[in-house]
Scaffold this motif. Structure first.
Motif, PDB file in Angstrom:
ATOM      1  N   VAL A   9      -8.050   1.393  -4.180  1.00 15.12           N
ATOM      2  CA  VAL A   9      -7.853   2.834  -4.014  1.00 15.12           C
ATOM      3  C   VAL A   9      -8.703   3.264  -2.820  1.00 15.12           C
ATOM      4  O   VAL A   9      -9.920   3.082  -2.838  1.00 15.12           O
ATOM      5  N   ALA A  10      -8.074   3.780  -1.761  1.00 17.62           N
ATOM      6  CA  ALA A  10      -8.846   4.124  -0.559  1.00 17.62           C
ATOM      7  C   ALA A  10      -8.475   5.503  -0.028  1.00 17.62           C
ATOM      8  O   ALA A  10      -7.286   5.789   0.171  1.00 17.62           O
ATOM      9  N   GLY A  11      -9.459   6.345   0.193  1.00 17.42           N
ATOM     10  CA  GLY A  11      -9.246   7.703   0.718  1.00 17.42           C
ATOM     11  C   GLY A  11      -8.997   7.700   2.217  1.00 17.42           C
ATOM     12  O   GLY A  11      -9.142   6.660   2.883  1.00 17.42           O
ATOM     13  N   PRO A  12      -8.657   8.875   2.789  1.00 19.12           N
ATOM     14  CA  PRO A  12      -8.238   8.962   4.203  1.00 19.12           C
ATOM     15  C   PRO A  12      -9.318   8.578   5.224  1.00 19.12           C
ATOM     16  O   PRO A  12      -8.986   8.329   6.370  1.00 19.12           O
ATOM     17  N   ASP A  13     -10.575   8.554   4.817  1.00 19.58           N
ATOM     18  CA  ASP A  13     -11.613   8.157   5.782  1.00 19.58           C
ATOM     19  C   ASP A  13     -12.047   6.706   5.596  1.00 19.58           C
ATOM     20  O   ASP A  13     -13.038   6.280   6.178  1.00 19.58           O
ATOM     21  N   SER A  14     -11.339   5.944   4.775  1.00 16.25           N
ATOM     22  CA  SER A  14     -11.794   4.582   4.450  1.00 16.25           C
ATOM     23  C   SER A  14     -10.901   3.494   5.019  1.00 16.25           C
ATOM     24  O   SER A  14     -11.068   2.321   4.678  1.00 16.25           O
ATOM     25  N   TYR A  15      -9.936   3.877   5.873  1.00 15.06           N
ATOM     26  CA  TYR A  15      -8.946   2.891   6.315  1.00 15.06           C
ATOM     27  C   TYR A  15      -9.553   1.761   7.145  1.00 15.06           C
ATOM     28  O   TYR A  15      -9.060   0.643   7.143  1.00 15.06           O
ATOM     29  N   ARG A  16     -10.629   2.079   7.871  1.00 17.80           N
ATOM     30  CA  ARG A  16     -11.268   1.059   8.705  1.00 17.80           C
ATOM     31  C   ARG A  16     -11.776  -0.108   7.845  1.00 17.80           C
ATOM     32  O   ARG A  16     -11.874  -1.230   8.308  1.00 17.80           O
ATOM     33  N   LEU A  21       0.849  -1.194   0.000  1.00 21.38           N
ATOM     34  CA  LEU A  21       0.000   0.000   0.000  1.00 21.38           C
ATOM     35  C   LEU A  21       0.884   1.243   0.000  1.00 21.38           C
ATOM     36  O   LEU A  21       1.825   1.338   0.777  1.00 21.38           O
ATOM     37  N   LEU A  22       0.570   2.175  -0.877  1.00 24.32           N
ATOM     38  CA  LEU A  22       1.315   3.444  -0.920  1.00 24.32           C
ATOM     39  C   LEU A  22       0.419   4.517  -0.337  1.00 24.32           C
ATOM     40  O   LEU A  22      -0.696   4.718  -0.827  1.00 24.32           O
ATOM     41  N   ASN A  23       0.915   5.204   0.690  1.00 22.83           N
ATOM     42  CA  ASN A  23       0.132   6.315   1.252  1.00 22.83           C
ATOM     43  C   ASN A  23       0.607   7.606   0.587  1.00 22.83           C
ATOM     44  O   ASN A  23       1.805   7.828   0.449  1.00 22.83           O
ATOM     45  N   THR A  24      -0.335   8.444   0.179  1.00 22.51           N
ATOM     46  CA  THR A  24       0.042   9.539  -0.735  1.00 22.51           C
ATOM     47  C   THR A  24      -0.422  10.910  -0.277  1.00 22.51           C
ATOM     48  O   THR A  24      -1.319  11.043   0.545  1.00 22.51           O
ATOM     49  N   CYS A  25       0.189  11.914  -0.901  1.00 21.83           N
ATOM     50  CA  CYS A  25      -0.115  13.323  -0.638  1.00 21.83           C
ATOM     51  C   CYS A  25      -0.549  13.968  -1.952  1.00 21.83           C
ATOM     52  O   CYS A  25      -0.012  13.642  -3.009  1.00 21.83           O
ATOM     53  N   ALA A  26      -1.508  14.871  -1.893  1.00 25.12           N
ATOM     54  CA  ALA A  26      -1.997  15.507  -3.128  1.00 25.12           C
ATOM     55  C   ALA A  26      -1.760  17.004  -3.113  1.00 25.12           C
ATOM     56  O   ALA A  26      -2.292  17.729  -3.942  1.00 25.12           O
ATOM     57  N   MET A  76      -4.179  11.498  -2.493  1.00 23.23           N
ATOM     58  CA  MET A  76      -4.141  11.404  -3.949  1.00 23.23           C
ATOM     59  C   MET A  76      -5.242  10.452  -4.436  1.00 23.23           C
ATOM     60  O   MET A  76      -5.853  10.673  -5.471  1.00 23.23           O
ATOM     61  N   ALA A  77      -5.491   9.417  -3.654  1.00 22.77           N
ATOM     62  CA  ALA A  77      -6.562   8.483  -3.993  1.00 22.77           C
ATOM     63  C   ALA A  77      -7.894   9.223  -4.010  1.00 22.77           C
ATOM     64  O   ALA A  77      -8.753   9.021  -4.869  1.00 22.77           O
ATOM     65  N   GLN A  78      -8.028  10.131  -3.044  1.00 16.99           N
ATOM     66  CA  GLN A  78      -9.264  10.896  -2.932  1.00 16.99           C
ATOM     67  C   GLN A  78      -9.366  11.924  -4.052  1.00 16.99           C
ATOM     68  O   GLN A  78     -10.435  12.179  -4.590  1.00 16.99           O
ATOM     69  N   HIS A  79      -8.241  12.508  -4.408  1.00 22.32           N
ATOM     70  CA  HIS A  79      -8.235  13.663  -5.300  1.00 22.32           C
ATOM     71  C   HIS A  79      -8.570  13.301  -6.735  1.00 22.32           C
ATOM     72  O   HIS A  79      -9.409  13.926  -7.361  1.00 22.32           O
ATOM     73  N   ASN A  80      -7.900  12.286  -7.285  1.00 24.31           N
ATOM     74  CA  ASN A  80      -8.142  12.015  -8.718  1.00 24.31           C
ATOM     75  C   ASN A  80      -8.103  10.535  -9.028  1.00 24.31           C
ATOM     76  O   ASN A  80      -7.279  10.059  -9.772  1.00 24.31           O
ATOM     77  N   ARG A  81      -9.030   9.836  -8.400  1.00 17.24           N
ATOM     78  CA  ARG A  81      -9.030   8.382  -8.552  1.00 17.24           C
ATOM     79  C   ARG A  81      -9.246   7.957 -10.007  1.00 17.24           C
ATOM     80  O   ARG A  81      -8.655   6.986 -10.471  1.00 17.24           O
ATOM     81  N   ALA A  82     -10.084   8.730 -10.759  1.00 16.86           N
ATOM     82  CA  ALA A  82     -10.404   8.310 -12.132  1.00 16.86           C
ATOM     83  C   ALA A  82      -9.120   8.327 -12.969  1.00 16.86           C
ATOM     84  O   ALA A  82      -8.796   7.344 -13.645  1.00 16.86           O
TER      85      ALA A  82
END
Ligand code: SAM
Ligand code: SF4
Length: 420
Positions: free
Chosen positions: A88-95, A31-36, A70-76
């Motif tokens: 692809v998982a945004g910052p509120d989906s880790y659970r 898993l890569l954790n990213t910054c946008a 980044m997952a949240q910003h431009n997943r398409a």
């Protein structure tokens, strides 16, 4: 903040039966954790993803996922550019990661729902063994600065219940952690029921075993007297503040929607200096924001000299989709942005060097972190003002100890010291 988030993700996956490895070649899941925040950060992640694609093609059952902003910003666009991604998982989906990983063998599993209440308050992150730990106090941001993607990718502001923060801090103290850094995009906007940020600082300071407290990033508009008074009163709260200014031009600050003028900002700096005379400041500066002209830029250089920052993070403005300033476009060319960036960096180097050299001969307590990255036989740690101090390694000194040092010489980035 990404380190803190990755530690939360690790804890969630460990609960689901996963273990971590330092060797990507033996991982079942990567898993890569990213910054946008800037385009540059995104470009680096895309490069990294194509490297990881090779590991996946060697073992197609290996799952490859992208997390964070980044997952949240431009997943398409991401799914188009990196079709080998399983998740692809945004910052509120880790659970939901264990569940998403379970689903990942057929369609790419995408979860980028933002959640106004998610704080992961009950998840104890998988902290590393350092003397310093980063504890999330609040998530998201409500400020919507015109240039910034954070409110769109991390959602609205919400604070972690104070009891959960304190539980975490007590556990960390029991493990030997000496320094706590409270985290949040606008950490001093913290509010949980009747508890504001000043009160939270005092509550954390009351935890035995914790010797130093810092926080990042405060917003200048939320630097209220109760926060400043708590900093001044609590000896454990260190005399250092990262106070992002962004620009020294009132016109640009207003276009950015920062919510303060240079006069108000400087007033806050003065108030802090009178309450905490030995305080050090760092900041964030953006050059080349929409419509920034030579006059505005000169005002930024002027403000940097007036405050005399000890250090600064300096960035070229990066146009970000979804933000308010996106539709305004870029008015400053790339070449001109680079010139302005080089100029602020050069000025900051001069100021940092001047300020550090003025410390030669002064003594500081330093919390020992471990071997210096450079310099054989040297140890490194931070002064209260968050300056890197290097000093000779002595067998009886270990990480977590506080030693007294005297500064012998200084560069713009570190202090070389003798033990006293
Ligand atoms: N919340 C903090 C504040 O407002 O002071 C800052 C958080 S932001 C993640 C970190 C820094 O990134 C900002 O202070 C700003 O200087 C920089 N930044 C944010 N958006 C940017 C953009 N579009 N282009 C260049 N730098 C940007
Ligand atoms: Fe972004 Fe900070 Fe402004 Fe929030 S306060 S929108 S995180 S720059």
């Amino acid at each position: 903040m990404n380190i803190a988030d990755s530690q939360t993700v690790t804890a969630i996956l460990r609960r689901a039966g996963y273990a971590t490895t330092d060797n990507p070649g033996e991982a079942d899941v990567i898993l890569l954790n990213t910054c946008a925040i800037r385009e540059h950060a995104e470009a680096r992640v895309l490069g990294r993803l194509s490297d990881l694609a090779r590991l996946k093609s060697a073992h197609p059952e290996r799952k490859l996922g992208l997390l964070g902003c980044m997952a949240q910003h431009n997943r398409a666009a991401l799914m188009r550019k990196a079709p080998w991604l399983d998740l692809v998982a945004g910052p509120d989906s880790y659970r939901r990661l264990p569940e998403l990983l379970g689903n990942a063998s057929f369609d790419p599993a995408v979860d980028v729902r933002l959640d106004r209440t998610e704080t992961y308050a009950d998840v104890s992150p998988e902290y590393d063994n350092g003397v310093r730990a980063y504890v999330t106090a609040m998530r998201g941001c409500d400020k919507f600065c015109a240039f910034c993607v954070v409110p769109y990718v991390r959602g609205r502001e919400r604070s972690v219940p104070a009891c959960d923060i304190l539980r975490e801090v007590h556990q960390l103290a029991a493990r030997g952690v000496k320094e706590i850094v409270l985290l949040g995009q606008t950490v001093n906007a913290y509010r949980y029921e009747q508890i504001g940020f000043g009160k939270l600082l005092c509550m954390v300071a009351a935890v035995d075993g914790i010797e130093r407290i810092r926080f990042t990033s405060p917003h200048p508009s939320d630097m209220t007297p109760d926060v400043i008074e708590a900093m001044a009163r609590e000896p454990k709260v260190q005399p250092y503040l990262h106070l992002p200014v962004q620009s020294g031009s009132d016109r640009v600050l207003s276009a950015m929607g920062r919510g303060y003028t240079t006069e108000q900002y400087l007033h806050t700096v003065e108030y802090l200096r009178s309450a905490i005379p030995n305080i050090a400041f760092s900041t964030d500066i953006i050059v080349g924001f929409h419509s920034e002209d030579e006059h505005d830029f000169a005002a930024t250089l002027g403000l940097m000299r007036t405050v005399g920052y000890d250090s600064a993070f300096m960035f070229k403005y990066s146009l970000r989709e979804h933000t308010r300033a996106f539709k305004l476009g870029d008015t400053v060319s790339e070449v001109e942005k680079s010139r302005r960036l080089a100029e602020v960096i050069a000025l900051q180097e001069t100021i940092s060097l001047e300020r550090n050299r003025a410390l030669v001969g002064h003594e500081f307590p330093v919390l020992v972190e471990g071997p210096a990255r450079r310099g054989q036989g040297m140890l490194a740690g931070k002064t209260p003002q968050f300056k890197t101090a290097l000093f000779p390694a002595v067998p009886c000194i270990k990480p977590g100890d506080t030693v007294r040092v005297r500064v012998d010489s200084a560069t713009a980035h570190s202090l070389t010291c003798a033990l006293v």
